[in-house]
Write a protein that holds these residues in place. Sequence first.
Motif, PDB file in Angstrom:
ATOM      1  N   THR A 171       3.884  -2.283   5.112  1.00  0.00           N
ATOM      2  CA  THR A 171       3.364  -3.057   6.256  1.00  0.00           C
ATOM      3  C   THR A 171       2.956  -2.209   7.397  1.00  0.00           C
ATOM      4  O   THR A 171       2.251  -2.376   8.265  1.00  0.00           O
ATOM      5  N   ARG A 172       3.504  -1.088   7.609  1.00  0.00           N
ATOM      6  CA  ARG A 172       2.856  -0.081   8.424  1.00  0.00           C
ATOM      7  C   ARG A 172       1.617   0.559   8.213  1.00  0.00           C
ATOM      8  O   ARG A 172       0.754   1.062   8.953  1.00  0.00           O
TER       9      ARG A 172
ATOM     10  N   GLU B 189      -0.878  -1.052   5.763  1.00  0.00           N
ATOM     11  CA  GLU B 189      -1.680  -2.120   5.685  1.00  0.00           C
ATOM     12  C   GLU B 189      -1.388  -3.435   6.697  1.00  0.00           C
ATOM     13  O   GLU B 189      -0.565  -4.005   6.527  1.00  0.00           O
ATOM     14  N   SER B 190      -2.353  -3.478   7.512  1.00  0.00           N
ATOM     15  CA  SER B 190      -2.175  -4.671   8.548  1.00  0.00           C
ATOM     16  C   SER B 190      -1.649  -6.025   7.764  1.00  0.00           C
ATOM     17  O   SER B 190      -1.289  -7.008   8.261  1.00  0.00           O
ATOM     18  N   GLY B 191      -2.653  -6.365   6.916  1.00  0.00           N
ATOM     19  CA  GLY B 191      -2.623  -7.598   5.960  1.00  0.00           C
ATOM     20  C   GLY B 191      -1.591  -7.664   5.063  1.00  0.00           C
ATOM     21  O   GLY B 191      -1.568  -8.805   4.236  1.00  0.00           O
ATOM     22  N   TYR B 192      -0.625  -6.723   4.867  1.00  0.00           N
ATOM     23  CA  TYR B 192       0.265  -6.699   3.797  1.00  0.00           C
ATOM     24  C   TYR B 192       1.318  -7.880   3.969  1.00  0.00           C
ATOM     25  O   TYR B 192       1.560  -8.636   3.215  1.00  0.00           O
ATOM     26  N   ALA B 193       1.633  -8.085   5.142  1.00  0.00           N
ATOM     27  CA  ALA B 193       2.617  -8.944   5.394  1.00  0.00           C
ATOM     28  C   ALA B 193       2.194 -10.500   5.158  1.00  0.00           C
ATOM     29  O   ALA B 193       3.182 -11.215   4.776  1.00  0.00           O
ATOM     30  N   ASN B 194       1.136 -10.673   5.244  1.00  0.00           N
ATOM     31  CA  ASN B 194       0.414 -12.034   4.669  1.00  0.00           C
ATOM     32  C   ASN B 194      -0.095 -12.145   3.439  1.00  0.00           C
ATOM     33  O   ASN B 194      -0.616 -13.146   2.949  1.00  0.00           O
TER      34      ASN B 194
ATOM     35  N   ARG C 221       1.537  -8.226  -3.205  1.00  0.00           N
ATOM     36  CA  ARG C 221       2.723  -7.272  -2.607  1.00  0.00           C
ATOM     37  C   ARG C 221       3.395  -6.616  -3.681  1.00  0.00           C
ATOM     38  O   ARG C 221       3.621  -5.622  -3.460  1.00  0.00           O
TER      39      ARG C 221
ATOM     40  N   ARG D 139      -5.761   7.465   3.764  1.00  0.00           N
ATOM     41  CA  ARG D 139      -4.771   6.521   3.260  1.00  0.00           C
ATOM     42  C   ARG D 139      -3.403   7.148   3.168  1.00  0.00           C
ATOM     43  O   ARG D 139      -2.381   6.964   3.254  1.00  0.00           O
TER      44      ARG D 139
ATOM     45  N   SER E 137      -1.382   8.306   5.744  1.00  0.00           N
ATOM     46  CA  SER E 137      -0.995   7.370   6.512  1.00  0.00           C
ATOM     47  C   SER E 137       0.552   6.488   5.685  1.00  0.00           C
ATOM     48  O   SER E 137       1.462   6.459   6.342  1.00  0.00           O
TER      49      SER E 137
ATOM     50  N   ALA F  28       4.202   6.920   6.948  1.00  0.00           N
ATOM     51  CA  ALA F  28       5.010   5.524   7.221  1.00  0.00           C
ATOM     52  C   ALA F  28       6.099   5.704   6.255  1.00  0.00           C
ATOM     53  O   ALA F  28       7.178   5.320   6.730  1.00  0.00           O
TER      54      ALA F  28
END
Lengths: 247, 312
Positions: free
Chosen positions: B89-90, B92-97, B103, B135, B138, B142
């Motif tokens: 989630t930290r 990739e911004s779209g991970y939560a959706n 996932r 990446r 990141s 994260a």
Amino acid sequence: MISGSTRLAGTLQEALDAATDPSPELLDSGRRARTVPLRQPPLDPEFVERCRLALARLVALEDEGVIAVCSARRREGRSSVAAALAVTLARGRAEGRVLLLDLDFGHATQAALMSVAPSPGLADFLEGRERLRLAAGGPNRQLWQIPAGIHLGDRLRLFHALTGEALLPVFRQKFQWVVLDLPPLLGHPETVPLVRSVDWQVIVGRHRRTMVADLREVAEIIGGQKPCGFLLTGDSTRIPALIRRLL
Amino acid sequence: MLHRALDVFFQHMLRLVGALVLVPLGVSAVGLAFDHSLTVEARVWADKPIFTPVFATDRFTSSDPPAEIEAGILRELLATSVFADAVLTRVESGYANASPTDRGSAAADLRRNVSVATEGAHLFTISYRTTDSDRGRSVVNAMIAAFGTEVQAIDANQVSVSQAALKSQLDLAQFDMNDALRQVQTYQAQHASVFNDPTYQTLLGQAQSKTDLYLSLQARLDEVRGSQAAVSVTQSSFFHVVDRPFVVPLTLDQHAPAVKYALYALVGIVAAEALFVYVIARRDPRIRSVQDIRGAAGLKPLGSVPVLKRTQ
């Protein structure tokens, strides 16, 4: 009346006598059978030594007899083994004479192996064309050889003469050991009675060449009534000696 | 069969050994040529804090080296979906959706490419294999952040649970203490002289012990409250990043594709060679050892003679 078989045996007996123990009369008259010098076959000492071990396993402590060396097919090392067995017997196991008899008519190699002329030989003698010619050599002239010679008639008759006309006992009388170099058993059924009449049989098979099925067939042909052993020739295995000992 | 198999093996030994060496090397070379991945690594210093919160997790009392303890916790956390979700989630911004399948595959990819290893008693490294260095940085950042948060949350949760349990005990002890004191006062009011009265002395003793219990629980609760504050404060003393994520120069370890493929090729070639030896030994109709003839034709083996070398 003297039968044909007895006559041939008698002739062979005389010929052998003349060659091996010539009387003064024969020497004077020049009717002595021809005897030519025999050279030792050019065999590797290790090869001869392994043949000596094989012989010891087969005949144990026996001190006379007839050994047939046979194979399923050609080019399996049969003639070399027969020659090595004869040399071994002449060197160490015989006080008397050892005869190497080349019976592979048509593909004889023993004469070349021991550096004697291939003809005249046994076939010429049995067909009545020539006197019997023997070659002698080795320590104390103990090793004798009768080349196969050249046969003009049917090979079947030659084997018939050797087995049916009781020529083998004549050789037995004159020689302490007789080694027979036979033609391949598969394809030469005429040799089977002769193989069955000897004291020991050595079947030769070449490593990675001889078919197991052929050897099985040979074993069935010879019947198993006489002591019989198998010698593997051309052993080119690379299995280390240490592993072989463990096995 | 064993004699035949050995004969086949030693007959083809050079080829078999050659294949055993050359095929994995070739595969490894191809793997290296096509592998564009790189490793991003961060080094983290782990230590035991001088002040240890009493009611936190028991990892500070372990005799294992701190690096082993922290690396072990990180590996365990990595196996959980909560931690993987926190890391991704930290990053990739779209991970939560994202869909559960995406996932799941992203979490599996994270676990496959992350490795945690110790370098001595205090230092441990977090490595991430990727084709994109940014990446990679990141992800490692994260992971470090999520690890700190998660460890703190675990300790805080431990302390909170202890605090709640103590609080309920304290309430009960307070009720008992008040009740005992009330009984003492009532008895004293009903009797003129209670100085040598045994009943009064008993009630007084009970009130005294319940008061002691209440006070001890009160002290422990104060201690827990102190630990709760310490959990967040001590975090930096037992876990801090020494080397920020950096790209490691090319190295061959067991996670490198070239090495992995070479190992697979090695296993494959060993299996293929074993099968080859077995099939040849089983199916070759020619004689390969003296022992063959004993089983096949019942002949007595007399031995073997070598390949004939004619002497002059």
